[in-house]
Design an enzyme around this catalytic site. Structure first.
Site, short mmCIF file in Angstrom:
data_model
loop_
_atom_site.label_atom_id
_atom_site.label_comp_id
_atom_site.label_asym_id
_atom_site.label_seq_id
_atom_site.Cartn_x
_atom_site.Cartn_y
_atom_site.Cartn_z
N TYR A 1 7.11 19.76 -6.53
CA TYR A 1 6.87 19.79 -7.98
C TYR A 1 8.18 19.86 -8.74
O TYR A 1 8.27 19.41 -9.87
CB TYR A 1 5.98 20.97 -8.36
CG TYR A 1 4.58 20.88 -7.78
CD1 TYR A 1 3.76 19.81 -8.09
CD2 TYR A 1 4.10 21.85 -6.92
CE1 TYR A 1 2.49 19.70 -7.55
CE2 TYR A 1 2.83 21.76 -6.38
CZ TYR A 1 2.03 20.68 -6.70
OH TYR A 1 0.77 20.58 -6.16
N ASN B 1 -3.77 35.50 -6.20
CA ASN B 1 -2.79 34.45 -5.98
C ASN B 1 -2.33 33.89 -7.31
O ASN B 1 -3.16 33.54 -8.16
CB ASN B 1 -3.40 33.32 -5.14
CG ASN B 1 -2.41 32.21 -4.84
OD1 ASN B 1 -1.47 32.39 -4.08
ND2 ASN B 1 -2.59 31.05 -5.48
N GLU B 2 -1.02 33.85 -7.50
CA GLU B 2 -0.40 33.20 -8.64
C GLU B 2 -1.03 33.52 -9.99
O GLU B 2 -1.53 32.62 -10.68
CB GLU B 2 -0.37 31.68 -8.43
CG GLU B 2 0.42 31.29 -7.21
CD GLU B 2 0.63 29.79 -7.07
OE1 GLU B 2 -0.04 29.02 -7.79
OE2 GLU B 2 1.46 29.39 -6.25
N TYR C 1 7.73 25.38 -4.21
CA TYR C 1 7.60 23.93 -4.05
C TYR C 1 8.84 23.17 -4.51
O TYR C 1 8.74 22.12 -5.12
CB TYR C 1 6.33 23.43 -4.76
CG TYR C 1 5.08 23.89 -4.04
CD1 TYR C 1 4.61 23.21 -2.92
CD2 TYR C 1 4.41 25.05 -4.43
CE1 TYR C 1 3.49 23.64 -2.23
CE2 TYR C 1 3.30 25.49 -3.74
CZ TYR C 1 2.83 24.79 -2.64
OH TYR C 1 1.73 25.23 -1.95
N ASP D 1 -6.75 25.18 -7.59
CA ASP D 1 -6.59 23.88 -6.96
C ASP D 1 -7.45 23.76 -5.69
O ASP D 1 -6.95 23.43 -4.62
CB ASP D 1 -5.10 23.71 -6.63
CG ASP D 1 -4.77 22.33 -6.10
OD1 ASP D 1 -5.36 21.36 -6.58
OD2 ASP D 1 -3.92 22.25 -5.19
N GLU E 1 3.78 29.91 0.74
CA GLU E 1 3.37 28.51 0.55
C GLU E 1 4.61 27.66 0.40
O GLU E 1 5.53 28.03 -0.35
CB GLU E 1 2.52 28.34 -0.71
CG GLU E 1 1.10 28.79 -0.59
CD GLU E 1 0.27 28.47 -1.84
OE1 GLU E 1 0.59 27.50 -2.57
OE2 GLU E 1 -0.70 29.22 -2.08
N LYS F 1 -1.67 18.26 1.34
CA LYS F 1 -0.55 18.98 1.94
C LYS F 1 -0.87 19.50 3.34
O LYS F 1 -0.06 20.18 3.95
CB LYS F 1 -0.11 20.14 1.03
CG LYS F 1 0.48 19.63 -0.28
CD LYS F 1 1.20 20.70 -1.06
CE LYS F 1 1.66 20.17 -2.40
NZ LYS F 1 0.55 19.93 -3.35
N ASN G 1 5.29 31.61 -3.17
CA ASN G 1 4.82 30.23 -3.04
C ASN G 1 5.87 29.34 -3.69
O ASN G 1 6.15 29.49 -4.88
CB ASN G 1 3.49 30.04 -3.77
CG ASN G 1 2.37 30.92 -3.19
OD1 ASN G 1 2.52 31.48 -2.12
ND2 ASN G 1 1.27 31.01 -3.91
N TRP H 1 1.88 25.34 3.41
CA TRP H 1 0.71 24.93 2.63
C TRP H 1 0.49 23.45 2.91
O TRP H 1 1.33 22.65 2.59
CB TRP H 1 0.95 25.15 1.14
CG TRP H 1 -0.32 24.97 0.35
CD1 TRP H 1 -0.69 23.89 -0.38
CD2 TRP H 1 -1.39 25.92 0.26
NE1 TRP H 1 -1.93 24.09 -0.93
CE2 TRP H 1 -2.38 25.33 -0.55
CE3 TRP H 1 -1.62 27.19 0.78
CZ2 TRP H 1 -3.58 25.97 -0.86
CZ3 TRP H 1 -2.81 27.82 0.48
CH2 TRP H 1 -3.77 27.22 -0.34
C1 GCB Z 1 -0.05 26.56 -5.19
C2 GCB Z 1 -1.39 27.20 -5.09
C3 GCB Z 1 -2.36 26.40 -4.21
C4 GCB Z 1 -2.19 24.91 -4.49
C5 GCB Z 1 -0.76 24.50 -4.16
C6 GCB Z 1 -0.49 23.02 -4.47
O1 GCB Z 1 0.92 27.18 -5.56
O2 GCB Z 1 -1.35 28.53 -4.64
O3 GCB Z 1 -3.66 26.82 -4.48
O4 GCB Z 1 -3.09 24.14 -3.78
O5 GCB Z 1 0.13 25.25 -4.95
O6 GCB Z 1 -0.61 22.20 -3.57
O7 GCB Z 1 -0.21 22.71 -5.62
#
Ligand code: GCB
Length: 593
Positions: A473, A408-409, A469, A168, A505, A569, A467, A550
């Protein structure tokens, strides 16, 4: 590979400035002999990505080859020296010719590479430097590339981005960091490795210096400077090409965010009594340690307040800008951060130099972002290990670097292979390889809990990086519930692994100027409230070692309906202006020690 430095024995010439380019959409430049010179399509500023800078030429979303050329002359004084040509980075695959002769290539977008160029240099006329850069990524590269067919085979058409990427952030192309010539003596210092230790009030610096092959009998002087004084000095006859030593510093000054004290090691190389090389290296004496629930810096618990960042700015793309680096560090200070992660790749060496001076705690990330374990091959593994080796070799002397992130991820597409025995073997090998390269810092790998507490990398990580969200999400709009989900998940992870956790994140997109009195995604209020909720949960749990929002600033991504040009973000927008969240975070972090 040492960072270029001008001093009594070394001269550096920076080739940054205007270069010429030619776009090679058909990939036929080499057949057409462009390595001997070409008629240019345009002028480009180096360092800088080609995308936004030359979008009018159709380069905004371009993936493929672009040829660069630059003419330069060298001073007569270089005549008796070894001359090195060094690129801070070029994204992604660079092939280099000088005066028509192929001098070498580099694969990987974020690390320096250099060549000795004496054999091909012209001393009495202009030299022609040609670089062909290809920003195509494949399954074997680090980071991996993806194609439209890949999206389809995963039935993820709605995930497809333009240009296709598996991560991303924008896959810029170009020469992103300065290109420099260094003239130095044939017998010179090639590398220095530092380790520092603390015992009570005493510090210790252990060093190893590697020299190029020199036949003569040489003497090495190493001096330890504090401010303007030499406080200790050792002198040795150089036997072979490696020299090791140490300095004990009674009642030493230790490096920390509150007191980023830097000593200086000065290496001098003498042939008879003639100085033939020297190098100065700033050294911060500090120690990092992990306990089950804490991270300790110089024996004291430290809580990481900060961000995931990106190297990204309008027009420059990923091009190095000293003013932008200085600005970002001012904003980090202003907001009360003490730390960040170089998501999702190693940043410019200049960023770490600034972090050393300003006392920031950095997690340096290897560019293995969103590794798809179905596509991983022996080539991917070897490239991953090579990237780890090069990152650690480049950055290990920085006191600001407190941990390594090996990617990462992985498994972002939920492929079953990311939870398989093969994946386990992959990670076992990657972590074992990395850990023998540096025993003084912890290793981690940020994940999103797709496999809940069964993610295969957790057992190899020294601390977990999560990380998360919730509230964006997942369960969008429900801030209280997001907090509860986060709390349960972190507790579960700690109960399973008994390792400290960094929430690496969390956040929400916010478009500055959008407001609401109720919980509404994309408003400044929603971003603020969600961040504050995460703060309250993370800080109430005794095993967390930090909170990285993030993101620090909005950044460009590939095109997708989820993104309004940028990932929004950031608590600062892309121009580095604060959103409401920035003020709230600043107020909050003033109170968090
Ligand atoms: C994540 C990723 C990061 C993305 C972020 C997002 O988990 O590590 O690269 O930019 O989410 O904003 O979706």
């Amino acid at each position: 590979m040492l960072y270029p430095q001008t001093n009594r024995c070394r001269t550096v010439i920076d080739l940054s400035g205007f270069w010429e380019i030619r776009i090679d959409a058909e990939s036929s430049g080499e057949d057409k002999q462009w390595q001997n010179g070409f008629s240019a399509d345009a002028v480009i500023g180096v360092p800088g990505s080609w995308n936004e800078q030359l979008s009018e030429l159709g380069l905004m979303n371009y993936v493929g080859k672009v040829w660069f050329q630059k003419r330069f002359s060298v001073p007569n004084a270089f005549n008796h020296s070894q001359v090195m040509l060094r690129f801070g980075s070029a994204d992604f695959h660079a092939r280099v010719w000088l005066n028509g002769a192929f001098i070498g290539e580099n694969i990987g977008g974020y690390l320096p590479f250099e060549f000795e160029i004496n054999r091909h240099l012209l001393w009495d006329q202009e030299n022609l430097l040609i670089v062909c850069i290809d920003n195509t990524l494949t399954h074997g590269t680090i980071p991996q590339g993806v194609t439209c067919e890949d999206y389809q085979s995963f039935q993820l058409q709605r995930h497809q981005t333009y240009p296709p990427t598996v991560f991303d952030f924008f896959a810029y192309g170009g020469i992103h960091r300065p290109v420099k010539l260094t003239a130095l003596h044939r017998c010179h210092l090639e590398n220095i490795f530092i380790e520092t230790h603390i015992q009570g009030t005493d510090g210790r610096i252990e060093f190893r210096a590697d020299f190029s092959e020199c036949s003569e009998s040489l003497r090495v002087d190493v001096a330890l400077w504090a401010e303007n004084d030499v406080i200790a000095r050792v002198q040795h006859k150089l036997k072979g090409s490696i020299h090791e030593g140490r300095f004990d510093i009674p009642h030493g000054q230790f490096w920390s965010p509150d007191h980023p004290y830097l000593y200086r090691l000065q290496f001098e190389l003498y042939q008879d009594d003639r100085l033939i090389d020297e190098y100065r290296l700033p050294v911060g004496v500090r120690e990092i340690e992990l306990k089950e629930r804490q991270m300790l810096l110089n024996g004291e618990p430290v809580f990481l307040k900060g961000f995931g960042k990106h190297e990204d700015f309008a027009v420059l793309g990923k091009g190095l800008s000293h003013p932008l680096i200085a600005k970002d560090f001012q904003l980090l200070k202003w907001i009360g951060a003490n730390s960040f992660r170089t998501s999702h790749y190693p940043y410019a060496e200049e960023v770490l130099q600034m972090a050393d001076r300003m006392g920031y705690l950095i997690i340096v990330e290897v560019p293995a972002v969103s590794l798809n374990l179905r596509f991983v091959s022996e080539t991917t593994l070897q490239n991953h290990k090579r990237a780890i080796d090069r990152v650690i070799e480049r950055d290990r002397n920085h006191p600001s670097v407190i941990a390594w992130s090996l990617g990462n991820e992985p498994g972002i597409w939920g492929e079953a292979e990311s939870n398989s025995t093969t994946a386990d073997q992959y990670w076992a090998e990657v972590f074992a390889f990395a850990k023998q390269l540096d025993q003084t810092r912890p290793f981690t790998l940020p994940t999103f809990p797709k496999w809940q507490d069964r993610d295969l990398v957790y057992k190899y990580c020294d601390f977990l990086s999560i990380n998360r969200y919730w509230g964006w999400y997942e369960i969008p709009g429900e801030i209280d519930k997001a907090g509860e989900m986060l709390r349960e998940e972190l507790k579960q992870l700690f109960e399973t692994y008994h390792k400290p956790i960094l929430v690496s994140e969390f956040g929400a997109d916010a478009i500055e100027g959008l407001h609401a009195t109720y919980a509404q995604l994309f408003t400044e209020e929603y971003q603020t409230a969600l961040i504050e909720k995460y703060f309250s949960v993370i800080e109430s749990l005794p095993f967390t070692i930090g909170e990285h929002i993030w993101n620090f600033a909005d950044f460009r991504t590939a095109q997708h309906f989820r993104r309004v040009v940028l990932n929004r973000k950031g608590v600062f927008n892309r121009q580095r202006e604060p959103k409401s969240a920035a003020f709230a975070v600043r107020e909050h972090w003033k109170k968090v020690k």
